[in-house]
Design a protein around this motif. Structure first.
Motif, mmCIF file in Angstrom:
data_model
loop_
_atom_site.group_PDB
_atom_site.id
_atom_site.type_symbol
_atom_site.label_atom_id
_atom_site.label_comp_id
_atom_site.label_asym_id
_atom_site.label_seq_id
_atom_site.Cartn_x
_atom_site.Cartn_y
_atom_site.Cartn_z
ATOM 1 N N HIS A 1 -93.790 98.424 126.530
ATOM 2 C CA HIS A 1 -93.527 98.142 125.123
ATOM 3 C C HIS A 1 -92.897 96.762 124.966
ATOM 4 O O HIS A 1 -92.230 96.250 125.867
ATOM 5 N N ILE A 2 -93.082 96.191 123.801
ATOM 6 C CA ILE A 2 -92.579 94.845 123.547
ATOM 7 C C ILE A 2 -91.059 94.785 123.655
ATOM 8 O O ILE A 2 -90.493 93.794 124.114
ATOM 9 N N GLY A 3 -90.383 95.869 123.275
ATOM 10 C CA GLY A 3 -88.929 95.887 123.364
ATOM 11 C C GLY A 3 -88.435 95.804 124.795
ATOM 12 O O GLY A 3 -87.411 95.176 125.083
ATOM 13 N N HIS A 4 -89.176 96.413 125.725
ATOM 14 C CA HIS A 4 -88.790 96.377 127.131
ATOM 15 C C HIS A 4 -88.997 94.977 127.704
ATOM 16 O O HIS A 4 -88.173 94.484 128.485
ATOM 17 N N VAL A 5 -90.108 94.347 127.331
ATOM 18 C CA VAL A 5 -90.380 92.988 127.805
ATOM 19 C C VAL A 5 -89.328 92.023 127.267
ATOM 20 O O VAL A 5 -88.842 91.141 127.988
ATOM 21 N N GLU A 6 -88.955 92.195 126.012
ATOM 22 C CA GLU A 6 -87.932 91.328 125.423
ATOM 23 C C GLU A 6 -86.589 91.502 126.123
ATOM 24 O O GLU A 6 -85.813 90.551 126.240
ATOM 25 N N PHE A 7 -86.311 92.712 126.586
ATOM 26 C CA PHE A 7 -85.062 92.963 127.311
ATOM 27 C C PHE A 7 -85.010 92.097 128.567
ATOM 28 O O PHE A 7 -83.996 91.457 128.858
ATOM 29 N N ILE A 8 -86.106 92.067 129.319
ATOM 30 C CA ILE A 8 -86.156 91.261 130.537
ATOM 31 C C ILE A 8 -86.103 89.778 130.196
ATOM 32 O O ILE A 8 -85.401 88.994 130.850
ATOM 33 N N GLU A 9 -86.837 89.376 129.170
ATOM 34 C CA GLU A 9 -86.863 87.958 128.810
ATOM 35 C C GLU A 9 -85.489 87.461 128.368
ATOM 36 O O GLU A 9 -85.101 86.335 128.674
#
Length: 230
Positions: free
Chosen positions: A184-192
């Motif tokens: 999910h986009i929220g998970h990717v944003e967490f890493i970024e």
């Protein structure tokens, strides 16, 4: 009246269900329940992993293909239609491909079952609790991140989208995580946001076997630089 009720059930009930799912998805990815806002924990049960519509349909096809092969062979014998003997191998080849797909998918289930992922924005940590080990990953302990992906030119291919993350820690430990956990986009944003300064690489595979976790050399290029296929 009965016709109206049937139309209401067939049209509006799925529509309401879809709207509810869309609202929930938005809340879980970019809203108040997103991992950037509060601690979130994720895990997949066997029914969630294997019970998707695509996999159910593919399982049905896997059962149907050998049955169809037997049917056309029997029909060819009874009616002396030798063209049927040409169709049977096609059904069996397709069944073999589906068997390979489920074997490939099973490799990813092995690294998914009994795994719990926790994203905590308060201490900027990723906690991965798996049968292999318990890892608490922070920007200070992770020295590099690799994202291994299946190389596919056709996005409709069943194998497209498979992949996994490798988190390299300062103590030499490597933690593997199925790509499905960070889909999910929220998970990717967490890493970024919290791991953006950590060197990262995107690595393409012709077949991204989940058991292929051999380290590769990091490039000197910017984050998520694409490396050659393996």
């Amino acid at each position: 009246m009965e016709t109206f009720f049937i139309l209401f059930v067939l049209i509006f009930v799925p529509f309401i269900w879809y709207i509810n799912r869309a609202i929930t998805y938005t809340s879980d990815t970019v809203g108040e329940n997103a991992p950037l806002q509060r601690e979130r924990t994720y895990q997949f049960s066997a029914s969630q992993y294997f019970g998707t519509l695509i996999k159910v349909l593919e399982a049905q096809l896997l059962i149907m293909m050998p049955v169809l092969a037997v049917i056309v062979v029997r029909a060819g014998i009874r009616q002396e239609l030798y063209v049927c003997f040409l169709l049977a191998p096609c059904f069996l080849i397709f069944a073999g491909y589906l068997l390979f797909y489920f074997y490939f998918d099973w490799q990813y289930w092995i690294i998914t079952r009994h795994v719990t992922l926790t994203l905590n924005p308060d201490d900027q940590s990723i906690t991965i609790d798996s049968p292999a080990r318990y890892s608490v990953l922070t920007p200070n302990t992770v020295v590099r991140i690799e994202h291994h992906l299946q190389k596919m030119d056709n996005p409709k291919n069943p194998l497209a989208g498979y992949g996994y993350y490798l988190f390299y820690e300062a103590d030499g430990q490597i933690t593997q995580l199925n790509n499905i956990f960070i889909s999910h986009i929220g998970h990717v944003e967490f890493i970024e946001r919290f791991f953006g300064h950590v060197p990262q690489a995107l690595i393409w595979h012709r077949l991204a076997w989940a058991t292929d976790v051999k380290p590769v050399e990091m490039p000197d290029s910017p984050n998520f630089a694409s490396q050659n296929q393996r």
